[in-house]
Design a protein around this motif. Structure first.
Motif, PDB file in Angstrom:
ATOM      1  N   ALA A 189       0.830  -1.213   0.000  1.00  0.00           N
ATOM      2  CA  ALA A 189       0.000   0.000   0.000  1.00  0.00           C
ATOM      3  C   ALA A 189       0.861   1.258   0.000  1.00  0.00           C
ATOM      4  N   GLN A 190       1.936   1.252   0.768  1.00  0.00           N
ATOM      5  CA  GLN A 190       2.817   2.424   0.803  1.00  0.00           C
ATOM      6  C   GLN A 190       3.563   2.594  -0.515  1.00  0.00           C
ATOM      7  N   ARG A 191       3.984   1.482  -1.117  1.00  0.00           N
ATOM      8  CA  ARG A 191       4.661   1.552  -2.410  1.00  0.00           C
ATOM      9  C   ARG A 191       3.724   2.105  -3.477  1.00  0.00           C
ATOM     10  N   TYR A 192       2.462   1.674  -3.424  1.00  0.00           N
ATOM     11  CA  TYR A 192       1.489   2.161  -4.402  1.00  0.00           C
ATOM     12  C   TYR A 192       1.386   3.686  -4.322  1.00  0.00           C
ATOM     13  N   TRP A 193       1.175   4.224  -3.116  1.00  0.00           N
ATOM     14  CA  TRP A 193       1.008   5.670  -2.968  1.00  0.00           C
ATOM     15  C   TRP A 193       2.321   6.417  -3.174  1.00  0.00           C
ATOM     16  N   LYS A 194       3.425   5.789  -2.815  1.00  0.00           N
ATOM     17  CA  LYS A 194       4.727   6.441  -2.946  1.00  0.00           C
ATOM     18  C   LYS A 194       5.168   6.548  -4.402  1.00  0.00           C
ATOM     19  N   MET A 195       5.008   5.482  -5.185  1.00  0.00           N
ATOM     20  CA  MET A 195       5.566   5.461  -6.535  1.00  0.00           C
ATOM     21  C   MET A 195       4.548   5.195  -7.633  1.00  0.00           C
ATOM     22  N   GLU A 196       3.749   4.167  -7.471  1.00  0.00           N
ATOM     23  CA  GLU A 196       2.891   3.724  -8.561  1.00  0.00           C
ATOM     24  C   GLU A 196       1.796   4.738  -8.889  1.00  0.00           C
ATOM     25  N   HIS A 197       1.084   5.213  -7.882  1.00  0.00           N
ATOM     26  CA  HIS A 197      -0.018   6.148  -8.113  1.00  0.00           C
ATOM     27  C   HIS A 197       0.483   7.434  -8.767  1.00  0.00           C
ATOM     28  N   ILE A 198       1.469   8.035  -8.177  1.00  0.00           N
ATOM     29  CA  ILE A 198       1.953   9.309  -8.707  1.00  0.00           C
ATOM     30  C   ILE A 198       2.560   9.130 -10.104  1.00  0.00           C
ATOM     31  N   GLY A 199       3.294   8.039 -10.311  1.00  0.00           N
ATOM     32  CA  GLY A 199       3.890   7.802 -11.624  1.00  0.00           C
ATOM     33  C   GLY A 199       2.847   7.601 -12.713  1.00  0.00           C
ATOM     34  N   MET A 200       1.843   6.790 -12.416  1.00  0.00           N
ATOM     35  CA  MET A 200       0.803   6.514 -13.412  1.00  0.00           C
ATOM     36  C   MET A 200      -0.040   7.751 -13.696  1.00  0.00           C
ATOM     37  N   MET A 201      -0.336   8.524 -12.672  1.00  0.00           N
ATOM     38  CA  MET A 201      -1.162   9.714 -12.867  1.00  0.00           C
ATOM     39  C   MET A 201      -0.410  10.808 -13.621  1.00  0.00           C
ATOM     40  N   VAL A 202       0.861  10.989 -13.304  1.00  0.00           N
ATOM     41  CA  VAL A 202       1.651  11.989 -14.043  1.00  0.00           C
ATOM     42  C   VAL A 202       1.738  11.580 -15.512  1.00  0.00           C
ATOM     43  N   LEU A 203       1.969  10.309 -15.767  1.00  0.00           N
ATOM     44  CA  LEU A 203       2.033   9.834 -17.152  1.00  0.00           C
ATOM     45  C   LEU A 203       0.691  10.029 -17.868  1.00  0.00           C
ATOM     46  N   ALA A 204      -0.410   9.763 -17.182  1.00  0.00           N
ATOM     47  CA  ALA A 204      -1.730   9.959 -17.779  1.00  0.00           C
ATOM     48  C   ALA A 204      -1.950  11.432 -18.130  1.00  0.00           C
ATOM     49  N   ILE A 205      -1.531  12.325 -17.263  1.00  0.00           N
ATOM     50  CA  ILE A 205      -1.709  13.755 -17.522  1.00  0.00           C
ATOM     51  C   ILE A 205      -0.775  14.218 -18.639  1.00  0.00           C
ATOM     52  N   VAL A 206       0.399  13.637 -18.728  1.00  0.00           N
ATOM     53  CA  VAL A 206       1.283  13.937 -19.860  1.00  0.00           C
ATOM     54  C   VAL A 206       0.613  13.501 -21.163  1.00  0.00           C
ATOM     55  N   LEU A 207       0.005  12.326 -21.180  1.00  0.00           N
ATOM     56  CA  LEU A 207      -0.698  11.859 -22.375  1.00  0.00           C
ATOM     57  C   LEU A 207      -1.849  12.795 -22.757  1.00  0.00           C
ATOM     58  N   ILE A 208      -2.600  13.260 -21.780  1.00  0.00           N
ATOM     59  CA  ILE A 208      -3.689  14.202 -22.047  1.00  0.00           C
ATOM     60  C   ILE A 208      -3.135  15.496 -22.628  1.00  0.00           C
ATOM     61  N   VAL A 212      -6.739  13.061 -30.213  1.00  0.00           N
ATOM     62  CA  VAL A 212      -7.464  13.064 -28.939  1.00  0.00           C
ATOM     63  C   VAL A 212      -7.906  11.653 -28.584  1.00  0.00           C
ATOM     64  N   PHE A 213      -8.431  10.931 -29.551  1.00  0.00           N
ATOM     65  CA  PHE A 213      -8.880   9.559 -29.322  1.00  0.00           C
ATOM     66  C   PHE A 213      -7.743   8.684 -28.792  1.00  0.00           C
ATOM     67  N   MET A 214      -6.596   8.742 -29.445  1.00  0.00           N
ATOM     68  CA  MET A 214      -5.475   7.886 -29.056  1.00  0.00           C
ATOM     69  C   MET A 214      -4.884   8.274 -27.702  1.00  0.00           C
ATOM     70  N   TYR A 215      -4.548   9.537 -27.537  1.00  0.00           N
ATOM     71  CA  TYR A 215      -3.862   9.952 -26.310  1.00  0.00           C
ATOM     72  C   TYR A 215      -4.795   9.973 -25.103  1.00  0.00           C
ATOM     73  N   PHE A 216      -6.009  10.482 -25.269  1.00  0.00           N
ATOM     74  CA  PHE A 216      -6.950  10.478 -24.157  1.00  0.00           C
ATOM     75  C   PHE A 216      -7.350   9.042 -23.819  1.00  0.00           C
ATOM     76  N   GLY A 217      -7.449   8.194 -24.833  1.00  0.00           N
ATOM     77  CA  GLY A 217      -7.771   6.788 -24.597  1.00  0.00           C
ATOM     78  C   GLY A 217      -6.690   6.086 -23.802  1.00  0.00           C
ATOM     79  N   LEU A 218      -5.431   6.347 -24.147  1.00  0.00           N
ATOM     80  CA  LEU A 218      -4.324   5.766 -23.382  1.00  0.00           C
ATOM     81  C   LEU A 218      -4.325   6.280 -21.941  1.00  0.00           C
ATOM     82  N   ALA A 219      -4.613   7.558 -21.768  1.00  0.00           N
ATOM     83  CA  ALA A 219      -4.684   8.126 -20.414  1.00  0.00           C
ATOM     84  C   ALA A 219      -5.812   7.478 -19.619  1.00  0.00           C
ATOM     85  N   LEU A 220      -6.952   7.288 -20.259  1.00  0.00           N
ATOM     86  CA  LEU A 220      -8.093   6.643 -19.602  1.00  0.00           C
ATOM     87  C   LEU A 220      -7.748   5.208 -19.212  1.00  0.00           C
TER      88      LEU A 220
END
Length: 146
Positions: free
Chosen positions: A77-96, A116-124
């Motif tokens: 749980a700590q690893r998820y919040w420390k690295m995985e969550h922030i990494g995945m969300m930053v990448l999703a926002i970069v894709l958007i 928009v379809f491709m990048y927003f879809g990957l972010a989703l």
């Protein structure tokens, strides 16, 4: 202050997901139907981008206020919040961001919708994967993070 920001971050995510889903479906319809890229499309994509960036700012403030970066990486749980969550969300926002930027610069309406379809879809897809990873790492959380 932390609880107010946490509530804002938790509630704002629904707006981000709804806007992202609507923009993705709208781009799919526009791309598949070879429809013109309208001012409404541009504004929807822009609002999606802005809402995602606001969510990122709220998340970064929470990340550093709560000291998630100091969590024990051996605990799932700590690893998820420390690295995985922030990494995945930053990448999703970069894709958007990239998807919106490429749509603005594209020469034809079809390419704008496709970007928009491709990048927003990957972010989703990435955000959905992050939700499932959260439930796996922290079984006390439900699918929608409540």
């Amino acid at each position: 202050m932390y609880e107010i920001l946490k509530s804002a971050h938790s509630g704002w995510r629904y707006l981000v997901i709804i806007l992202l889903l609507v923009a993705f479906v709208n781009a799919l319809i526009g791309y598949a139907g070879k429809k013109p890229y309208t001012e409404g499309n541009r504004k929807l994509n822009l609002f999606t981008l802005i809402s995602a960036h606001i969510q990122l700012l709220l998340g970064l403030v929470l990340y550093f206020m709560h000291d998630w970066y100091r969590g024990d990486s051996a605990v799932a749980a700590q690893r998820y919040w420390k690295m995985e969550h922030i990494g995945m969300m930053v990448l999703a926002i970069v894709l958007i961001t990239v998807g919106n930027s490429r749509a603005k610069k594209a020469a034809t309406d079809l390419i704008k919708h496709r970007s928009v379809f491709m990048y927003f879809g990957l972010a989703l897809l990435l955000i959905t994967a992050a939700i499932f990873a959260m439930v796996k790492a922290d079984p006390s959380r439900s699918l929608f993070g409540m």
